[in-house]
Every structure is written in structure tokens, then in C-alpha cells.
Design a protein around this motif. Structure first.
Motif, mmCIF file in Angstrom:
data_model
loop_
_atom_site.group_PDB
_atom_site.id
_atom_site.type_symbol
_atom_site.label_atom_id
_atom_site.label_comp_id
_atom_site.label_asym_id
_atom_site.label_seq_id
_atom_site.Cartn_x
_atom_site.Cartn_y
_atom_site.Cartn_z
ATOM 1 N N MET A 1 0.768 -1.186 -0.103
ATOM 2 C CA MET A 1 -0.066 0.072 -0.043
ATOM 3 C C MET A 1 0.818 1.215 0.062
ATOM 4 O O MET A 1 1.632 1.349 0.794
ATOM 5 N N MET A 2 0.405 2.156 -0.794
ATOM 6 C CA MET A 2 1.368 3.315 -1.033
ATOM 7 C C MET A 2 0.505 4.509 -0.110
ATOM 8 O O MET A 2 -0.612 4.661 -0.300
ATOM 9 N N ARG A 3 1.547 5.154 0.835
ATOM 10 C CA ARG A 3 0.741 5.956 1.709
ATOM 11 C C ARG A 3 0.955 7.505 1.374
ATOM 12 O O ARG A 3 1.860 7.952 1.563
ATOM 13 N N LEU A 4 -0.088 7.839 0.821
ATOM 14 C CA LEU A 4 -0.017 9.243 0.181
ATOM 15 C C LEU A 4 -1.281 9.995 0.960
ATOM 16 O O LEU A 4 -1.689 11.014 0.279
ATOM 17 N N HIS A 5 -1.588 9.514 2.156
ATOM 18 C CA HIS A 5 -2.607 10.305 3.100
ATOM 19 C C HIS A 5 -2.142 11.179 4.002
ATOM 20 O O HIS A 5 -2.824 11.943 4.756
ATOM 21 N N ALA A 6 -0.982 11.015 4.947
ATOM 22 C CA ALA A 6 -0.595 11.211 5.950
ATOM 23 C C ALA A 6 0.466 12.421 5.842
ATOM 24 O O ALA A 6 0.946 12.813 6.912
ATOM 25 N N ASN A 7 0.893 12.553 4.809
ATOM 26 C CA ASN A 7 1.858 13.957 4.409
ATOM 27 C C ASN A 7 3.224 13.601 5.345
ATOM 28 O O ASN A 7 3.781 14.550 5.793
ATOM 29 N N GLU A 8 3.324 12.413 5.199
ATOM 30 C CA GLU A 8 4.895 12.249 5.478
ATOM 31 C C GLU A 8 5.828 12.336 4.624
ATOM 32 O O GLU A 8 5.413 12.192 3.476
ATOM 33 N N HIS A 9 7.076 12.763 5.249
ATOM 34 C CA HIS A 9 7.989 12.709 4.081
ATOM 35 C C HIS A 9 8.283 11.636 3.309
ATOM 36 O O HIS A 9 8.740 10.432 4.110
ATOM 37 N N PRO A 10 8.691 11.324 2.038
ATOM 38 C CA PRO A 10 8.819 10.039 1.670
ATOM 39 C C PRO A 10 10.312 9.540 1.856
ATOM 40 O O PRO A 10 10.304 8.131 1.524
ATOM 41 N N GLU A 11 11.147 10.080 2.491
ATOM 42 C CA GLU A 11 12.573 9.726 2.595
ATOM 43 C C GLU A 11 12.668 9.560 4.181
ATOM 44 O O GLU A 11 12.100 10.213 4.915
ATOM 45 N N GLY A 12 13.620 8.692 4.516
ATOM 46 C CA GLY A 12 13.889 8.350 5.896
ATOM 47 C C GLY A 12 14.617 9.661 6.660
ATOM 48 O O GLY A 12 14.819 10.876 5.848
ATOM 49 N N PRO A 13 15.063 9.658 7.859
ATOM 50 C CA PRO A 13 15.877 10.580 8.431
ATOM 51 C C PRO A 13 17.261 10.837 7.752
ATOM 52 O O PRO A 13 17.673 10.134 7.126
ATOM 53 N N PRO A 14 17.671 12.097 7.963
ATOM 54 C CA PRO A 14 18.924 12.278 7.500
ATOM 55 C C PRO A 14 20.150 11.506 8.133
ATOM 56 O O PRO A 14 19.713 10.952 9.073
ATOM 57 N N PRO A 15 21.198 11.095 7.246
ATOM 58 C CA PRO A 15 22.240 10.269 7.625
ATOM 59 C C PRO A 15 22.733 10.134 8.984
ATOM 60 O O PRO A 15 22.903 9.166 9.908
ATOM 61 N N GLY A 16 22.862 11.392 9.545
ATOM 62 C CA GLY A 16 23.422 11.543 11.054
ATOM 63 C C GLY A 16 22.530 11.015 12.169
ATOM 64 O O GLY A 16 22.999 10.651 13.232
#
Length: 331
Positions: A1-16
Motif C-alpha cells: 500500500m502506497m501511503r499518500l494520505h498522511a503527509n509524511e516525508h517520503p525519505e527517511g531521516p538524515p544520515p546522521g
């Protein structure tokens, strides 16, 4: 399921962030230390005194504290409709009367509320669900037109995605007003929604009222460490803002060409009204593995990665094809 309803950023946290969390593992048996290090970093970033900053478990906690502090059975809350779904929920939880007016923004809102016992005016900026942004000067003007006892909640959950104009009123100047509370979050462009970390910036008296109501240890050590690591890498946020703008424009253009009415957006989502004649778009897309958020007469659609944008457009095309086939079959 593709989550395009919760306005989450599509990428994970910054590397650090991963390194910061790993370093914290040996101390996870301890209760969280106060969030003072993160509050200090935020105060330095916006050039405000430390007593004007409060870190919470997401901006949602800070907003919830504001409802508890500034509203009540005889102190109503005001917001436009549609708005962030949390606002009406908090009204029910706090037993607060609610006044609303239809979106869009009403320039004479202060005059409209002059004779109402309103304790809190909640303004999402950029607006959720349309993505429209207001200059902070408009927030300041609204606050100055209201009694000091009416607090304006300037909810900037999506401000990191907005194109800020030259001369924009800084948060430091806005926080000097006695009745403006601005909330920000690490859940969106920072990619930390699962850790629940956000903050409020406002006059020291407002922040003090919220802090007095906050539950001890509501903010985890992991959330604070992750937020500090993300703040230390501002270049990532610049790249993400540019990428979101590019994908937002691509998606807006693709949907407009397919007959959707697309509202201009300064956030990481679009508010769209589908072509007339079909009211089941959210369900139709869900059947094709894409979840979007119904909102009034339209849909709120998160701007995802390039691959997610392409997949959404393909699902839209499939629905349109099915509608055309059904129509031809009935003719």
C-alpha cells in the motif's frame, strides 16, 4: 500500500540520525534528560531567548497543551473549515466550544471575533488541507487586532516546504507578541514522524503556561537526539525542499491535464478536486494500492518520490480508463 494520505516525508531521516540513535542505546534504561539541549539549539537557530521555546512529543502535543491552557467551556476556539483534523478532536476532548468559518482566509477575522469569548484562534500555515501559505506579517496583524487574551496558534508544520519571500517576518519578531504561539515539527521534512518530536515558540508567558501542563518525560531521549542530529545537517533539508517542489509541480501538472482542479500549494501535499461525475475516487485509488485522504469535496494527496508520483498517475489513469469503459458500456 502506497501511503499518500498522511503527509509524511517520503525519505527517511538524515544520515546522521542513525549514528545519534546508536550512540544512545547504552543509556536507554535511563529516564530522558530534560530537552534543554534541543531547546537551546532551536533558540539559537531562531535567535530567540531560551524561555520562548518548548519541545514536545510532536507539535501535536504542544497544540494539545495550547487547547488545555487557553480554551475551556467559556473560552471557545476558532478555526476555518476544512482544517487540520486534530483541531476539532481537541475541542471535543477539552469540552471547548468551537467557532468556524469556511476557508479561505478572511481578512477581517479579528473584527468577526471581536465580540466572541474566543481563547484560541488556530491557523495552519501553510494551510492543511489546501497548502496555501500566509505571510507571518498577516499572522502578526491578526494577533494585534485581537485582545492579548486571545492566543493565535500559528501552526507551521509544513513551513519548511514553503518558498519564503524576502523580508518575511522572522519567528523571533513574531514571538515578541504576547499572544502568538508558533508550532513546528520534525515529523515532516526531517523525516522523524515515528519519534514524535516538535516544538513551540512564543512569548515566555505563553510557553510558561504550556510547560506547567506538560507531563514529565513526554519527550524521549531518542527523539531529542535524532532532532539534534537533523538540525546539524541543514543541507539535507535544502535538497529535500527543492525535490519536493519539483515533484509537487510534476504531480500538479499531471493531475491538471487529467481534469483535476489543483489548488496552489506551498506544502508537501496537494488539494485536488477530481473530475465531476464520480464521488468514489479515494476508494477507487485504494483499490489500486494508493491511499489518499478525502477532504470535503476533494482529496489531499501527499507528494511522494518520483516513483510514487508516477504510480499515482498510473492509478489515476486506470480509474479514468475504467470510468470511460463503463460509460461506453452504458451508452
Amino acid at each position: 500500500m502506497m501511503r499518500l494520505h498522511a503527509n509524511e516525508h517520503p525519505e527517511g531521516p538524515p544520515p546522521g540520525v542513525a549514528d545519534a540513535l546508536r550512540a544512545l542505546i547504552p543509556q536507554l534504561h535511563r529516564y530522558p534528560v530534560p530537552a534543554s539541549a534541543l531547546e537551546t539549539a532551536i533558540a539559537e537557530q531562531y535567535d530567540v531567548p531560551l524561555n520562548r521555546v518548548l519541545v514536545g512529543a510532536g507539535s501535536a502535543e504542544v497544540i494539545s497543551l495550547a487547547w488545555r491552557a487557553f480554551t475551556g467551556p467559556d473560552r471557545a476556539a476558532f478555526f476555518h473549515e476544512p482544517e487540520f483534523e486534530l483541531y476539532p478532536m481537541l475541542g471535543v476532548q477539552c469540552g471547548t466550544p468551537t467557532h468556524t468559518r469556511p476557508w479561505p482566509w478572511d481578512g477581517d477575522l479579528a473584527g468577526h471575533l471581536a465580540d466572541e469569548p474566543v481563547g484560541l484562534v488556530a491557523v495552519s500555515n501553510p494551510h492543511n488541507p489546501t497548502g496555501a501559505a500566509r505571510p507571518r506579517q498577516a499572522i502578526a496583524d491578526l494577533a494585534r487586532g485581537l485582545p492579548d487574551t486571545t492566543v493565535v496558534l500559528n501552526d507551521e508544520a509544513y513551513h519548511d516546504y514553503a518558498d519564503v519571500e524576502d523580508g518575511e517576518l522572522p519567528l523571533g519578531a513574531l514571538s515578541e507578541l504576547p499572544n502568538v504561539l508558533t508550532t513546528r515539527t520534525f515529523s515532516k521534512i526531517h523525516g522523524l514522524a515515528g519519534l514524535r518530536i516538535g516544538y513551540g515558540i512564543g512569548n515566555a508567558c505563553l510557553i510558561g503556561a504550556l510547560r506547567a501542563l506538560q507531563t514529565p518525560f513526554s519527550v524521549s531521549s531518542a527523539a531529542c537526539a535524532a532532532a539534534l542530529a537533523s538540525l546539524a545537517d541543514p543541507a539535507v533539508l535544502v535538497e529535500r525542499r527543492a525535490r519536493n517542489r519539483r515533484h509537487r509541480e510534476e504531480l500538479a501538472g499531471a493531475l491538471a491535464r487529467r481534469g483535476f482542479e489543483v489548488a496552489p500549494s506551498q506544502a508537501n501535499f496537494l488539494f485536488v478536486r477530481p473530475p465531476r461525475g464520480r464521488s468514489t475516487w479515494a476508494a477507487d485509488l485504494l483499490d489500486r494500492g494508493v491511499r489518499v485522504q478525502p477532504s470535503g469535496a476533494g482529496l489531499r494527496v501527499t507528494v511522494g518520490t518520483a516513483a510514487e508520483v508516477a504510480a499515482l498517475v498510473a492509478a489515476v489513469d486506470d480509474v479514468l480508463s475504467a470510468v470511460q469503459t463503463t460509460t461506453l458500456g452504458e451508452s
